[in-house]
Design a protein around this motif. Structure first.
Motif, short mmCIF file in Angstrom:
data_model
loop_
_atom_site.label_atom_id
_atom_site.label_comp_id
_atom_site.label_asym_id
_atom_site.label_seq_id
_atom_site.Cartn_x
_atom_site.Cartn_y
_atom_site.Cartn_z
N THR A 85 0.86 -1.18 0.00
CA THR A 85 0.00 0.00 0.00
C THR A 85 0.90 1.23 0.00
O THR A 85 2.12 1.13 0.15
CB THR A 85 -0.94 0.01 1.23
N TYR A 134 -6.45 0.56 -5.09
CA TYR A 134 -6.68 0.90 -6.50
C TYR A 134 -8.15 1.11 -6.83
O TYR A 134 -8.53 1.15 -7.99
CB TYR A 134 -6.10 -0.16 -7.44
N GLN A 160 -8.45 5.59 -1.89
CA GLN A 160 -8.51 5.43 -3.35
C GLN A 160 -9.86 4.93 -3.84
O GLN A 160 -9.99 4.63 -5.03
CB GLN A 160 -7.43 4.42 -3.78
N SER A 161 -10.85 4.84 -2.97
CA SER A 161 -12.01 4.04 -3.37
C SER A 161 -13.36 4.74 -3.28
O SER A 161 -14.39 4.06 -3.24
CB SER A 161 -12.06 2.76 -2.51
N TRP A 281 -12.13 1.86 -9.91
CA TRP A 281 -11.04 1.99 -10.86
C TRP A 281 -10.25 3.29 -10.69
O TRP A 281 -10.07 4.05 -11.64
CB TRP A 281 -11.53 1.83 -12.29
N HIS A 282 -9.78 3.52 -9.48
CA HIS A 282 -8.84 4.63 -9.30
C HIS A 282 -7.60 4.39 -10.15
O HIS A 282 -7.06 5.33 -10.76
CB HIS A 282 -8.47 4.77 -7.83
N LEU A 283 -7.15 3.15 -10.19
CA LEU A 283 -6.00 2.78 -11.01
C LEU A 283 -6.29 1.47 -11.73
O LEU A 283 -7.01 0.61 -11.21
CB LEU A 283 -4.74 2.61 -10.15
N VAL A 285 -4.13 -1.53 -12.83
CA VAL A 285 -2.78 -2.06 -12.62
C VAL A 285 -2.67 -3.46 -13.20
O VAL A 285 -3.35 -4.38 -12.74
CB VAL A 285 -2.42 -2.06 -11.12
N HIS A 308 2.66 1.78 -8.69
CA HIS A 308 1.90 1.89 -7.44
C HIS A 308 1.84 0.50 -6.78
O HIS A 308 0.91 -0.24 -7.04
CB HIS A 308 0.48 2.38 -7.70
N SER A 341 0.81 0.62 -13.75
CA SER A 341 -0.48 1.30 -13.88
C SER A 341 -0.58 1.94 -15.25
O SER A 341 0.23 2.80 -15.62
CB SER A 341 -0.62 2.39 -12.80
#
Length: 365
Positions: A85, A134, A160-161, A281-283, A285, A308, A341
């Motif tokens: 994290t 993420y 992030q969520s 879907w912040h990221l 990966v 990340h 990412s």
């Protein structure tokens, strides 16, 4: 073609006129620190999250710090958290004098592995911090059941969520306390630093509002050690104008993520797994043994990517004293060493998306 990793100017164009008008109101009223604009945003986002209390602060890191204090986590207490994290997940634990205990993570999602956590419980364990990594919710059924078995506080790291849910409930609202970051690059980002703590507990909420403002119970009366962690009015205005658009933006992120999964599924790389929950879907990966070579190839094609996070907590120099002799974290190491990412943002065009897919496919061909 150039494809940025993110493009925050796209969001600005959607809120610019309304924000500028409200900025004039902030300056006219001089309510720069806390005040009515922050109060209004707190009410707005509490309703959006369906939670009684939302307490604005100046960063997601500050939110985690104050949440641990409100949960009465202190010197010598042990707090479980995933080894993979952002380091901000660990800072609050150290700030209150507690001991971070690193857990390996789930192979498919990168979120905390409760089976690993069960092996690390001691009489000093007081809390668990599940990280919704993420934009993927941690397994909150398992987290809450585990915490109940061991009488632990649950402090969700939902930095992030925002926009993700577990069984219909927003991440951050299922534990004792939940912490959200509004760092500019987040799905709901400020124009600087800002954060939020959410809770359903009236006592927690009252203490948090005091702690963020120098622990004042009344003006110039300080009940305990306090902090200058207030949200500022300008950030509240930006967030107020973005929040009504977040659901639409999240829908676009989901569309792009599902297209990535369909387009890259036949290539020799690991694509993200989705639990039967709502991912925001912040990221996006992917994992590949060829991470560095792929990143270099995409960079040469004008495509920005991100890492990340390449150094997990147990490999951070400042946290080495908290790694037990002989402890290993093979899955966290795999995520750190192989994760890449890809660009995914609200304003990403279909042309940009197709260009990224073509470049990734060409690398493997």
């Amino acid at each position: 073609m150039k494809v940025p990793f993110n493009d925050l100017t796209w969001q600005w164009r959607h809120i610019e006129d309304g924000v500028k008008s409200d900025f004039d109101r902030v300056f006219a009223s001089s309510q720069f620190s806390s005040g009515s604009f922050v109060d209004a945003f707190e009410r707005q986002i509490a309703e959006w999250l369906n939670v009684p209390h939302a307490i604005g602060v100046n960063s997601g890191t500050s939110a985690l710090h104050l949440a641990l204090l409100a949960g009465n986590i202190g010197s010598g207490d042990e707090v479980l958290l995933p080894a993979h994290t952002f380091i901000g997940s660990a800072w609050g634990i150290l700030y209150v004098g507690a001991v971070p205990v690193f857990c390996d993570v789930d192979e498919r999602t990168g979120t905390i592995d409760i089976a690993a956590a069960r092996q690390l419980v001691t009489p000093r364990t007081r809390a668990i911090i599940p990280v919704h990594l993420y934009g993927q919710p941690a397994n909150m059924d398992a987290v809450v059941s585990f915490a109940r078995d061991h009488n632990l506080k649950v402090i969700e790291d939902a930095a992030q969520s925002i926009g993700a849910t577990w069984n219909g409930r927003s991440t951050g609202t299922m534990g004792d306390l939940g912490c959200i970051s509004f760092y500019p690059g987040k799905n709901l980002g400020a124009a600087g630093e800002a954060g939020l703590i959410v809770t359903s507990d009236d006592n927690y909420a009252g203490r948090l509002r005091s702690l963020r403002n120098h622990a004042q119970t009344e003006r110039y009366v300080h009940a305990e050690l306090g902090f200058n962690y207030r949200m500022d009015g300008l950030q509240a205005v930006v967030l107020k104008h973005k929040l009504p658009l977040l659901s639409t933006w999240t829908k676009r992120r989901n569309e792009l993520a599902l297209r990535y999964i369909a387009s890259l599924g036949g290539l020799p790389l690991e694509i993200p797994s989705i639990r039967h929950q709502t991912h925001c879907w912040h990221l996006f990966v992917i994992r590949t043994h060829s991470r560095n070579a792929l990143r270099d190839a995409l960079s040469k094609s004008g495509i920005e990517t991100g890492l990340h996070y390449p150094v997990p907590l147990h490999r951070q120099p400042c946290l080495s004293a908290y790694v037990k002799p002989g402890a290993t974290y093979p899955v966290a190491d795999k995520w750190a060493d192989e994760g890449l990412s890809l660009p995914l943002f609200d304003g990403m065009t279909d042309e940009q998306f197709d260009y990224v897919v073509k470049a990734v496919t060409a690398f493997y061909q």
